[in-house]
Design a protein around this motif. Sequence first.
Motif, PDB file in Angstrom:
ATOM      1  N   THR A  90       0.818  -1.220   0.000  1.00 53.33           N
ATOM      2  CA  THR A  90       0.000   0.000   0.000  1.00 53.33           C
ATOM      3  C   THR A  90       0.850   1.269   0.000  1.00 53.33           C
ATOM      4  OG1 THR A  90      -0.126  -0.100   2.407  1.00 53.33           O
ATOM      5  CG2 THR A  90      -1.925  -1.125   1.161  1.00 53.33           C
ATOM      6  N   ASP A  91       2.176   1.135  -0.048  1.00 45.20           N
ATOM      7  CA  ASP A  91       3.035   2.317  -0.136  1.00 45.20           C
ATOM      8  C   ASP A  91       2.800   3.024  -1.468  1.00 45.20           C
ATOM      9  OD1 ASP A  91       4.104   1.788   2.321  1.00 45.20           O
ATOM     10  OD2 ASP A  91       5.971   0.935   1.562  1.00 45.20           O
ATOM     11  N   THR A  92       2.934   4.338  -1.448  1.00 44.62           N
ATOM     12  CA  THR A  92       2.646   5.151  -2.622  1.00 44.62           C
ATOM     13  C   THR A  92       3.751   5.036  -3.666  1.00 44.62           C
ATOM     14  OG1 THR A  92       1.445   6.711  -1.236  1.00 44.62           O
ATOM     15  CG2 THR A  92       2.119   7.482  -3.408  1.00 44.62           C
ATOM     16  N   ILE A  93       3.344   4.825  -4.900  1.00 47.31           N
ATOM     17  CA  ILE A  93       4.244   4.846  -6.052  1.00 47.31           C
ATOM     18  C   ILE A  93       3.819   6.034  -6.906  1.00 47.31           C
ATOM     19  CG2 ILE A  93       5.001   3.645  -8.122  1.00 47.31           C
ATOM     20  CD1 ILE A  93       4.288   1.023  -6.698  1.00 47.31           C
ATOM     21  N   ILE A  94       4.779   6.884  -7.251  1.00 45.39           N
ATOM     22  CA  ILE A  94       4.478   8.083  -8.034  1.00 45.39           C
ATOM     23  C   ILE A  94       4.814   7.792  -9.491  1.00 45.39           C
ATOM     24  CG2 ILE A  94       5.003  10.511  -8.388  1.00 45.39           C
ATOM     25  CD1 ILE A  94       5.705  10.600  -5.383  1.00 45.39           C
ATOM     26  N   LEU A  95       3.861   8.044 -10.355  1.00 48.12           N
ATOM     27  CA  LEU A  95       3.990   7.779 -11.784  1.00 48.12           C
ATOM     28  C   LEU A  95       3.902   9.104 -12.527  1.00 48.12           C
ATOM     29  CD1 LEU A  95       4.104   5.362 -13.770  1.00 48.12           C
ATOM     30  CD2 LEU A  95       1.627   5.431 -13.820  1.00 48.12           C
ATOM     31  N   ARG A  96       4.881   9.360 -13.401  1.00 48.37           N
ATOM     32  CA  ARG A  96       4.912  10.627 -14.129  1.00 48.37           C
ATOM     33  C   ARG A  96       5.176  10.351 -15.610  1.00 48.37           C
ATOM     34  NH1 ARG A  96       9.212  14.954 -12.128  1.00 48.37           N
ATOM     35  NH2 ARG A  96      10.577  13.213 -12.575  1.00 48.37           N
ATOM     36  N   GLY A  97       4.250  10.789 -16.455  1.00 49.48           N
ATOM     37  CA  GLY A  97       4.435  10.670 -17.901  1.00 49.48           C
ATOM     38  C   GLY A  97       5.281  11.831 -18.407  1.00 49.48           C
ATOM     39  N   ARG A  98       6.266  11.528 -19.250  1.00 55.15           N
ATOM     40  CA  ARG A  98       7.171  12.561 -19.741  1.00 55.15           C
ATOM     41  C   ARG A  98       7.418  12.406 -21.229  1.00 55.15           C
ATOM     42  NH1 ARG A  98      11.241  14.512 -15.580  1.00 55.15           N
ATOM     43  NH2 ARG A  98      12.144  15.223 -17.507  1.00 55.15           N
ATOM     44  N   ASP A  99       7.775  13.518 -21.848  1.00 59.62           N
ATOM     45  CA  ASP A  99       8.262  13.534 -23.237  1.00 59.62           C
ATOM     46  C   ASP A  99       7.341  12.806 -24.212  1.00 59.62           C
ATOM     47  OD1 ASP A  99      10.504  14.919 -22.302  1.00 59.62           O
ATOM     48  OD2 ASP A  99      11.584  13.051 -21.920  1.00 59.62           O
ATOM     49  N   GLY A 100       6.065  13.039 -24.103  1.00 57.38           N
ATOM     50  CA  GLY A 100       5.128  12.467 -25.075  1.00 57.38           C
ATOM     51  C   GLY A 100       4.724  11.036 -24.811  1.00 57.38           C
ATOM     52  N   ALA A 101       4.773  10.577 -23.584  1.00 52.70           N
ATOM     53  CA  ALA A 101       4.303   9.227 -23.268  1.00 52.70           C
ATOM     54  C   ALA A 101       2.796   9.167 -23.510  1.00 52.70           C
ATOM     55  CB  ALA A 101       4.620   8.872 -21.824  1.00 52.70           C
ATOM     56  N   THR A 102       2.338   8.110 -24.139  1.00 51.53           N
ATOM     57  CA  THR A 102       0.915   7.990 -24.456  1.00 51.53           C
ATOM     58  C   THR A 102       0.123   7.539 -23.224  1.00 51.53           C
ATOM     59  OG1 THR A 102       1.153   5.688 -25.161  1.00 51.53           O
ATOM     60  CG2 THR A 102       1.435   7.411 -26.849  1.00 51.53           C
ATOM     61  N   LEU A 103      -1.143   7.844 -23.240  1.00 50.57           N
ATOM     62  CA  LEU A 103      -2.025   7.417 -22.160  1.00 50.57           C
ATOM     63  C   LEU A 103      -2.090   5.895 -22.094  1.00 50.57           C
ATOM     64  CD1 LEU A 103      -4.043   8.111 -19.935  1.00 50.57           C
ATOM     65  CD2 LEU A 103      -5.811   8.166 -21.685  1.00 50.57           C
ATOM     66  N   GLN A 104      -2.047   5.247 -23.242  1.00 49.34           N
ATOM     67  CA  GLN A 104      -2.085   3.783 -23.265  1.00 49.34           C
ATOM     68  C   GLN A 104      -0.886   3.194 -22.532  1.00 49.34           C
ATOM     69  OE1 GLN A 104      -4.489   1.729 -24.282  1.00 49.34           O
ATOM     70  NE2 GLN A 104      -3.242   0.072 -23.475  1.00 49.34           N
ATOM     71  N   ARG A 105       0.268   3.801 -22.701  1.00 53.38           N
ATOM     72  CA  ARG A 105       1.473   3.315 -22.009  1.00 53.38           C
ATOM     73  C   ARG A 105       1.339   3.511 -20.503  1.00 53.38           C
ATOM     74  NH1 ARG A 105       6.595   1.622 -22.644  1.00 53.38           N
ATOM     75  NH2 ARG A 105       8.295   2.646 -21.537  1.00 53.38           N
ATOM     76  N   ILE A 106       0.822   4.650 -20.075  1.00 48.60           N
ATOM     77  CA  ILE A 106       0.628   4.899 -18.644  1.00 48.60           C
ATOM     78  C   ILE A 106      -0.356   3.895 -18.054  1.00 48.60           C
ATOM     79  CG2 ILE A 106      -0.292   6.569 -16.975  1.00 48.60           C
ATOM     80  CD1 ILE A 106       0.891   8.773 -18.812  1.00 48.60           C
ATOM     81  N   VAL A 107      -1.441   3.624 -18.764  1.00 41.19           N
ATOM     82  CA  VAL A 107      -2.437   2.660 -18.285  1.00 41.19           C
ATOM     83  C   VAL A 107      -1.830   1.260 -18.227  1.00 41.19           C
ATOM     84  CG1 VAL A 107      -4.621   1.540 -18.871  1.00 41.19           C
ATOM     85  CG2 VAL A 107      -4.430   4.019 -18.985  1.00 41.19           C
ATOM     86  N   ARG A 108      -1.051   0.892 -19.242  1.00 48.16           N
ATOM     87  CA  ARG A 108      -0.443  -0.447 -19.263  1.00 48.16           C
ATOM     88  C   ARG A 108       0.504  -0.638 -18.072  1.00 48.16           C
ATOM     89  NH1 ARG A 108       1.733  -0.629 -24.232  1.00 48.16           N
ATOM     90  NH2 ARG A 108       3.764   0.048 -23.524  1.00 48.16           N
ATOM     91  N   VAL A 109       1.341   0.354 -17.789  1.00 46.60           N
ATOM     92  CA  VAL A 109       2.262   0.239 -16.649  1.00 46.60           C
ATOM     93  C   VAL A 109       1.484   0.230 -15.334  1.00 46.60           C
ATOM     94  CG1 VAL A 109       4.117   1.431 -15.411  1.00 46.60           C
ATOM     95  CG2 VAL A 109       4.234   1.191 -17.886  1.00 46.60           C
ATOM     96  N   THR A 110       0.440   1.043 -15.234  1.00 49.47           N
ATOM     97  CA  THR A 110      -0.380   1.050 -14.020  1.00 49.47           C
ATOM     98  C   THR A 110      -1.037  -0.305 -13.791  1.00 49.47           C
ATOM     99  OG1 THR A 110      -0.816   3.406 -14.328  1.00 49.47           O
ATOM    100  CG2 THR A 110      -2.290   2.216 -12.855  1.00 49.47           C
ATOM    101  N   GLU A 111      -1.579  -0.891 -14.841  1.00 46.55           N
ATOM    102  CA  GLU A 111      -2.197  -2.216 -14.706  1.00 46.55           C
ATOM    103  C   GLU A 111      -1.158  -3.270 -14.339  1.00 46.55           C
ATOM    104  OE1 GLU A 111      -4.197  -2.728 -18.427  1.00 46.55           O
ATOM    105  OE2 GLU A 111      -6.018  -1.724 -17.709  1.00 46.55           O
ATOM    106  N   MET A 112       0.049  -3.147 -14.871  1.00 46.57           N
ATOM    107  CA  MET A 112       1.118  -4.084 -14.543  1.00 46.57           C
ATOM    108  C   MET A 112       1.477  -3.969 -13.057  1.00 46.57           C
ATOM    109  SD  MET A 112       4.982  -4.203 -16.053  1.00 46.57           S
ATOM    110  CE  MET A 112       5.324  -2.610 -15.327  1.00 46.57           C
ATOM    111  N   LEU A 113       1.549  -2.740 -12.546  1.00 49.63           N
ATOM    112  CA  LEU A 113       1.859  -2.543 -11.129  1.00 49.63           C
ATOM    113  C   LEU A 113       0.741  -3.074 -10.239  1.00 49.63           C
ATOM    114  CD1 LEU A 113       3.380   1.052 -11.301  1.00 49.63           C
ATOM    115  CD2 LEU A 113       4.615  -1.085 -10.904  1.00 49.63           C
TER     116      LEU A 113
END
Length: 125
Positions: A90-113
């Motif tokens: 339950t510890d907080t993980i901070i996720l930051r999209g940079r340099d044109g990262a797509t929303l799909q990539r952010i969602v995929r990494v979030t689902e993986m986590l």
Amino acid sequence: MEFAIPSRPRRKPSLTPMIDVVFLLLVFFMLASRFGAEAMVPLPLAAGGGDYTGPPRLIDLGPQDIQLNGIAATEDTLVAALRPLMQAPTDTIILRGRDGATLQRIVRVTEMLRAAGFTAVVLVK
């Protein structure tokens, strides 16, 4: 003298306009309907503040690369690299999209986590 009007055969009504209307309605309802349940990823924004304990856990997502606390990682090694930094799932993980990262990539990494058991992923600008 009588003039006879030649009899014409009766024309059958054309079904083409009716078929066109039916197909237009079919296309309209197909486009207007929803074909599946909407998938929703709960991803809170970090505007509310809150408590953060333990070592830093900042994941920077670019279009092709991932960095964990400034160190390059891949999607395959990210979970293993995060485990020593976590005291609890339950510890907080901070996720930051940079340099044109797509929303799909952010969602995929979030689902993986989340699949790895990490429940507190926060998105920052």
